[in-house]
Design a protein around this motif. Structure first.
Motif, mmCIF file in Angstrom:
data_model
loop_
_atom_site.group_PDB
_atom_site.id
_atom_site.type_symbol
_atom_site.label_atom_id
_atom_site.label_comp_id
_atom_site.label_asym_id
_atom_site.label_seq_id
_atom_site.Cartn_x
_atom_site.Cartn_y
_atom_site.Cartn_z
ATOM 1 N N HIS A 71 4.074 5.854 -5.446
ATOM 2 C CA HIS A 71 4.097 5.990 -6.907
ATOM 3 C C HIS A 71 2.991 6.919 -7.405
ATOM 4 O O HIS A 71 3.220 7.766 -8.261
ATOM 5 N N LEU A 72 1.789 6.748 -6.855
ATOM 6 C CA LEU A 72 0.693 7.639 -7.260
ATOM 7 C C LEU A 72 1.053 9.101 -6.977
ATOM 8 O O LEU A 72 0.718 9.998 -7.758
ATOM 9 N N SER A 73 1.754 9.330 -5.893
ATOM 10 C CA SER A 73 2.149 10.691 -5.538
ATOM 11 C C SER A 73 3.112 11.281 -6.572
ATOM 12 O O SER A 73 3.113 12.495 -6.804
ATOM 13 N N LEU A 112 2.031 16.174 -12.404
ATOM 14 C CA LEU A 112 0.877 16.857 -12.996
ATOM 15 C C LEU A 112 0.683 18.223 -12.345
ATOM 16 O O LEU A 112 0.450 19.233 -13.028
ATOM 17 N N ILE A 120 0.847 -1.205 0.000
ATOM 18 C CA ILE A 120 0.000 0.000 0.000
ATOM 19 C C ILE A 120 0.878 1.249 0.000
ATOM 20 O O ILE A 120 0.649 2.193 -0.763
ATOM 21 N N ASN A 121 1.905 1.246 0.839
ATOM 22 C CA ASN A 121 2.802 2.404 0.874
ATOM 23 C C ASN A 121 3.515 2.608 -0.470
ATOM 24 O O ASN A 121 3.729 3.731 -0.908
ATOM 25 N N THR A 122 3.861 1.505 -1.103
ATOM 26 C CA THR A 122 4.554 1.589 -2.391
ATOM 27 C C THR A 122 3.661 2.218 -3.454
ATOM 28 O O THR A 122 4.089 3.120 -4.189
ATOM 29 N N ILE A 123 2.404 1.790 -3.536
ATOM 30 C CA ILE A 123 1.550 2.363 -4.585
ATOM 31 C C ILE A 123 1.176 3.812 -4.251
ATOM 32 O O ILE A 123 1.083 4.650 -5.158
ATOM 33 N N ILE A 124 1.027 4.135 -2.983
ATOM 34 C CA ILE A 124 0.770 5.534 -2.619
ATOM 35 C C ILE A 124 1.960 6.404 -3.045
ATOM 36 O O ILE A 124 1.777 7.491 -3.618
ATOM 37 N N TYR A 178 3.070 10.721 -9.892
ATOM 38 C CA TYR A 178 2.260 11.194 -11.030
ATOM 39 C C TYR A 178 1.556 12.494 -10.619
ATOM 40 O O TYR A 178 1.482 13.446 -11.377
ATOM 41 N N ARG A 179 0.994 12.494 -9.415
ATOM 42 C CA ARG A 179 0.273 13.655 -8.912
ATOM 43 C C ARG A 179 1.177 14.883 -8.908
ATOM 44 O O ARG A 179 0.806 15.952 -9.404
ATOM 45 N N LEU A 218 7.068 8.645 -16.351
ATOM 46 C CA LEU A 218 6.412 7.756 -15.375
ATOM 47 C C LEU A 218 5.453 6.802 -16.075
ATOM 48 O O LEU A 218 5.407 5.603 -15.783
ATOM 49 N N LEU A 219 4.681 7.337 -17.019
ATOM 50 C CA LEU A 219 3.724 6.511 -17.757
ATOM 51 C C LEU A 219 4.440 5.505 -18.650
ATOM 52 O O LEU A 219 4.048 4.339 -18.751
#
Lengths: 283, 283
Positions: free
Chosen positions: A245-247, A253, A239-243, A249-250, A264-265
């Motif tokens: 990574h999502l951060s 942007l 969960i920490n890893t995907i958070i 991209y965020r 990243l994409l």
């Protein structure tokens, strides 16, 4: 041989049906719900209802209960299993299960094998069980330091006869790390995805991607809470890893750093492409 | 009528093939890549190659290019379109497209309609186009304050003839908000999912959930960067929303607050169940 299935839910029921379909083994079934047992007998999923005395005549027992129930059942009935027989569970986590069940059964000369059939449905219960649920699915069998090779082979051979597509051998620890990523994280993300207020307006606006991302959002909250808790560290890591990574991209942007956003994409896309290649899905 | 398709990629090519299959309209095709045009002619996807003079004979033009290219093409050729004719785009975002294109075309008496066919594939290019891509898919048509009702109807009627399953009318603003959630966020999450180091070990450990969560991870990074950037605010909102929700599960697991963890899972599960009911997928 005599095969005893304890717990006739989606997985236990599907085990019964699949074994009856593909083998000549005798299948005995046990469930706390008498209606379920009756259904299982009437549908031919089991040869007959098992009572607690039947525990001692089983050559192979599959305990298809929730994790803690599995440990409790096996610990409680440890002295009743036939010496030399094999007991297996079908839980989605293995480390805690295997260590506890081995500890309970080894003094009685009973062999424990932790397995994980990689199949499921959005719905629970015997009514949803089928004789094709495991067709072509992965069958994970975990071997610990104390595993008996013959017991592992007995279970594995049956899995092949049942029509599982791939037999994967691993350690309980490695199983739990990988499953935290491939299955548990998927359920958390899918479930979290539904919580955007925008979800109320999705009708007509979805191609396949929303459906795919949220397919496993509907889940058995009691069972998954238990599975997550028994695999706390590996799941927290994911969960920490995907958070994290999502951060990324965020942030790209937010700051208008389009070169980073595109990189990243591209990287995620390449990882998926390599994964598809490794699995023979694309060339 | 004469239908001109500008850009013969996956979407443009599939538009050609689908229109040829279901209607008797004349389909003219244009692409910067001559090989692609030749392929389109040879496969019967278009009646003939269009040149820039043909812009003025089209009754309906679909511009199937990347967002910025779409705006540039329409702006550049604004004076060439037939007065009273209809020009539509097929981009995944609508607000910026519609406002820019209306501004360019209105002085020439040309009607613009922003649409979004809700279908796609993991692969790009004419070679992957099919005449069944849109079968049963949602067709989103956006009506702005300046939209011409007849133009919207012309495009909508064609969509019905093409075999789209559902016609959804909305505003460009509402479209972009919802699409940030149902499509753009799905691509970000799916792409981010692949980046866990654990992904390297997934082979044999996946049921359907990992496959579903990462199906759209392989994507056209250039196109999606542009789409994300042109829909910055709604997408930032969705990424922040899912990060906030994921953090709730993480915190509950970290502190061992299993009641909260189970409640979070139950709530997400209920939202998915309601969504399936609203869409008639379950009772």
């Amino acid at each position: 041989m005599n095969i005893l299935i304890v717990g006739l839910g989606l997985i236990g029921g599907s085990f019964c049906r699949t074994i009856k379909k593909h083998t000549t083994d005798t299948v005995l079934g046990m469930d706390i719900d008498q209606n379920t047992v009756n259904q299982a007998v009437e549908s031919g999923a089991i040869d007959r209802q098992a009572n607690f005395e039947d525990i001692s005549i089983a050559d192979l027992t599959f305990v298809c209960l929730y994790p803690q129930q599995t440990i409790d059942f096996i610990t409680e009935h440890a002295s009743q299993f036939k010496p030399g027989s094999v007991v297996a569970d079908t839980c989605g986590i293995k480390n805690r299960i295997v260590s506890n069940c081995e500890k309970a059964l080894l003094p009685y000369g009973v062999h424990f094998v932790g397995i994980h059939p990689m199949a499921g449905r959005e719905f629970s219960g015997f009514s949803y069980s089928t004789d094709s649920l495991f067709q072509g699915a992965s069958f994970i069998v975990t071997a610990s330091k104390q595993s008996n090779p013959d017991a592992v082979n007995l279970v594995t051979d049956l899995a092949v006869r049942m029509g599982f597509g791939e037999i994967v051998r691993t350690s309980p620890e490695q199983h739990d790390k990988i499953i935290a990523f491939t299955s548990q994280l998927a359920h958390v993300v899918s479930n979290a995805y539904m919580k955007s207020p925008t979800a109320l307006y999705e009708r007509g606006f979805t191609g396949g991607s929303f459906q795919d991302l949220t397919r496993v959002a509907m889940l058995n909250d009691k069972m998954w809470t238990e599975l997550f808790w028994l695999n706390k560290e590996p799941l927290l890591y994911e969960i920490n890893t995907i958070i994290a990574h999502l951060s990324q991209y965020r942030d790209a942007l937010l700051t208008g750093d389009l070169a980073t956003l595109q990189r990243l994409l591209y990287e995620g896309s390449e990882l998926k492409k390599q994964d598809l290649k490794a699995n023979g899905k694309i060339k």
